[in-house]
Design a protein around this motif. Sequence first.
Motif, PDB file in Angstrom:
ATOM      1  N   MET A  64     -15.954  -0.240   4.701  1.00 42.16           N
ATOM      2  CA  MET A  64     -15.586  -1.482   5.371  1.00 42.16           C
ATOM      3  C   MET A  64     -16.714  -1.968   6.270  1.00 42.16           C
ATOM      4  O   MET A  64     -17.023  -3.167   6.300  1.00 42.16           O
ATOM      5  CB  MET A  64     -14.297  -1.280   6.168  1.00 42.16           C
ATOM      6  N   ILE A  65     -17.357  -1.058   6.972  1.00 42.79           N
ATOM      7  CA  ILE A  65     -18.488  -1.435   7.824  1.00 42.79           C
ATOM      8  C   ILE A  65     -19.629  -1.973   6.974  1.00 42.79           C
ATOM      9  O   ILE A  65     -20.266  -2.976   7.323  1.00 42.79           O
ATOM     10  CB  ILE A  65     -18.946  -0.230   8.671  1.00 42.79           C
ATOM     11  N   THR A  66     -19.874  -1.340   5.835  1.00 44.73           N
ATOM     12  CA  THR A  66     -20.934  -1.802   4.939  1.00 44.73           C
ATOM     13  C   THR A  66     -20.633  -3.204   4.414  1.00 44.73           C
ATOM     14  O   THR A  66     -21.525  -4.055   4.353  1.00 44.73           O
ATOM     15  CB  THR A  66     -21.120  -0.820   3.772  1.00 44.73           C
ATOM     16  N   CYS A  67     -19.387  -3.479   4.067  1.00 46.81           N
ATOM     17  CA  CYS A  67     -19.008  -4.827   3.609  1.00 46.81           C
ATOM     18  C   CYS A  67     -19.220  -5.855   4.724  1.00 46.81           C
ATOM     19  O   CYS A  67     -19.718  -6.960   4.466  1.00 46.81           O
ATOM     20  CB  CYS A  67     -17.558  -4.839   3.147  1.00 46.81           C
ATOM     21  N   PHE A  68     -18.866  -5.497   5.939  1.00 44.92           N
ATOM     22  CA  PHE A  68     -19.098  -6.403   7.064  1.00 44.92           C
ATOM     23  C   PHE A  68     -20.582  -6.674   7.253  1.00 44.92           C
ATOM     24  O   PHE A  68     -20.994  -7.812   7.503  1.00 44.92           O
ATOM     25  CB  PHE A  68     -18.494  -5.821   8.346  1.00 44.92           C
ATOM     26  N   LEU A  69     -21.402  -5.648   7.109  1.00 46.38           N
ATOM     27  CA  LEU A  69     -22.843  -5.828   7.248  1.00 46.38           C
ATOM     28  C   LEU A  69     -23.396  -6.728   6.145  1.00 46.38           C
ATOM     29  O   LEU A  69     -24.299  -7.528   6.384  1.00 46.38           O
ATOM     30  CB  LEU A  69     -23.548  -4.473   7.254  1.00 46.38           C
ATOM     31  N   PHE A  70     -22.861  -6.617   4.945  1.00 50.09           N
ATOM     32  CA  PHE A  70     -23.282  -7.518   3.877  1.00 50.09           C
ATOM     33  C   PHE A  70     -22.904  -8.966   4.194  1.00 50.09           C
ATOM     34  O   PHE A  70     -23.639  -9.898   3.855  1.00 50.09           O
ATOM     35  CB  PHE A  70     -22.699  -7.098   2.527  1.00 50.09           C
ATOM     36  N   LEU A  71     -21.774  -9.168   4.841  1.00 53.13           N
ATOM     37  CA  LEU A  71     -21.394 -10.524   5.259  1.00 53.13           C
ATOM     38  C   LEU A  71     -22.372 -11.079   6.288  1.00 53.13           C
ATOM     39  O   LEU A  71     -22.712 -12.267   6.252  1.00 53.13           O
ATOM     40  CB  LEU A  71     -19.975 -10.533   5.818  1.00 53.13           C
TER      41      LEU A  71
END
Length: 93
Positions: A7-14
Amino acid sequence: MTLIYLMITCFLFLTLMAGMWRILRGPTAADRMLAAQLFGTTAVAILLILAQLAEQPAFRDAALLLALLATVTVVAFVHRAWQTISESEDESS
């Protein structure tokens, strides 16, 4: 714990997508440079998370390399911008 990392990685991609918008639409070179710094910092964070998930120390090495490259990039940008400012002041005198 893996779900939290993902989830943190997805947020960072955003945040990378937001940075891409700023690079494309940034009104000044400084805005674009700051967005590029966002890319470097976010890429380091993503690589560190992936290193933890995959238990691959090579990702940590790549993150360190990106952090060093980001620093060199900022120094080069500031040096170039400083020269441009100095040249314009010399012409106006």
